[in-house]
Design an enzyme around this catalytic site. Sequence first.
Site, PDB file in Angstrom:
ATOM      1  N   ALA A 164     -36.045  31.190  52.034  1.00  0.00           N
ATOM      2  CA  ALA A 164     -35.645  31.060  50.629  1.00  0.00           C
ATOM      3  C   ALA A 164     -35.609  32.445  50.004  1.00  0.00           C
ATOM      4  CB  ALA A 164     -36.620  30.166  49.874  1.00  0.00           C
ATOM      5  N   GLY A 218     -45.426  47.285  51.143  1.00  0.00           N
ATOM      6  CA  GLY A 218     -44.262  47.273  52.027  1.00  0.00           C
ATOM      7  C   GLY A 218     -44.595  47.174  53.503  1.00  0.00           C
ATOM      8  N   ILE A 243     -46.686  48.952  55.258  1.00  0.00           N
ATOM      9  CA  ILE A 243     -48.041  49.343  55.660  1.00  0.00           C
ATOM     10  C   ILE A 243     -48.861  48.082  55.940  1.00  0.00           C
ATOM     11  CG2 ILE A 243     -50.134  50.558  54.976  1.00  0.00           C
ATOM     12  CD1 ILE A 243     -48.443  52.219  53.055  1.00  0.00           C
ATOM     13  N   LYS A 296     -50.531  44.016  43.057  1.00  0.00           N
ATOM     14  CA  LYS A 296     -50.946  44.366  44.413  1.00  0.00           C
ATOM     15  C   LYS A 296     -52.440  44.690  44.474  1.00  0.00           C
ATOM     16  CE  LYS A 296     -46.328  46.178  45.374  1.00  0.00           C
ATOM     17  NZ  LYS A 296     -45.500  47.402  45.498  1.00  0.00           N
TER      18      LYS A 296
END
Length: 443
Positions: A10, A136, A138, A207
Amino acid sequence: MSDPLKLGLAGIGTVGTGLVQLIAARADTLAAKTGRPIEIVAVSARNKRKKRGADVSKMRFVSDPVALANDPEIDVFVELIGGEDGPAKAAVEAALQAGKHVVTANKALLAHHGPALAALAEKNGVALNFEGAVAGGIPVVKAIREGLQGNDITRVFGILNGTCNYILTKMEREGRDFADVLKEAQEQGYAEADPTFDVGGFDTAHKLSLLTSLAFGTKTRFDAVYVEGIETITPTDIEAATDLGYRIKLLGVALRTDSGIEQRVHPTMVPKDTAIANVDGVSNCVAIDGDFVGDVMLIGPGAGGGPTASAVMSDIIDIARGIVLRPFGVKATNLKAYKKAAMRAHEGGYYIRLSVYDRTGAFAAIAQRMAMQDISLESIVQRRPSSERPGEGRTPRKKGEPQASIVMVTHETTEAAVRKALAAIQKDGHVDSKPQMIRIEKL
């Protein structure tokens, strides 16, 4: 070889397209590594006819992501829609309730609903994997949740937004102002048309709340993160930082203290000779302090189709191998309630810049206001007049009154004391704009 692992995807934007490309390019290798083929059998997106950088013509199209999540043909629901609520949340909940594994890169969704979704996944015996949600390419989620489980972690911090890091790097290297570099970042695709989510620090805060939960075993508390963006950083600040031996970075910092957890996102001056000061451009960096391992630092590409698709793929490979772990490393019901840390002095001190009317008694009044809050100054320097354009918060300049740019660096003190002193200084009318304050981290 076992039956194929069938995916429902999705969201076919930058990351979704990267995932389709990766699976197509590595199909044989992935099958050999996991013992079973991995294939995308159905996709969902807002625009079926949109031209994309990957071929999805042979995949069944499902207009409703919730319907795709309930599709009996798929084993794994891959959510790359984004957003803390709406279709993304509804579809992920539907997939978990239907007994489907879920892989997502949606940091906003998890920052707000992570513990509840983790509990739902555990109840139904399925995976909720989110390596792509933080930094990302990492592999920091796996590093904390798996590789560092034997450690007592006391601090996690880092550069978690490539857009902000790109802008600050460009401002420093080329002496340009924020608005100019932001426009270039938008033109090059590093920043959205509405960049508030990135440059305002909110992306970093989402994050950071996930890293905090993983590191300290607490429930996510996005609303407990102090958030400050980079919009007010000027070339004068960057030049002053250079002269003082620092570079400015937008950091997310989470600390575990005796009184609770401290989470903050803000521009920070970091010493030039540290590794994190030299992470430039769109790269990200995450540092973890553990009692047995010591200090660990991970550096790499923090965004983009390829790097984030790589992280998403690592989660899918785990599922293909039969690996299902608790999403936050401990049972969701055992995640501790978040307790905010009590205010304490900031060890690194603060950088303060004031645009002061050059009039008799102004400097003395400023010094008195600092002393009233028991703030000790490490240094005070008058810089040459700035050629910057007037910025937000600047009041009309009084005719005939020249101004001086004053830079002060404090010793260890509390943020409350600094803010009280600056509010009083501004109220006294000796400055022509809102004072600038940046924390200094000794690291």
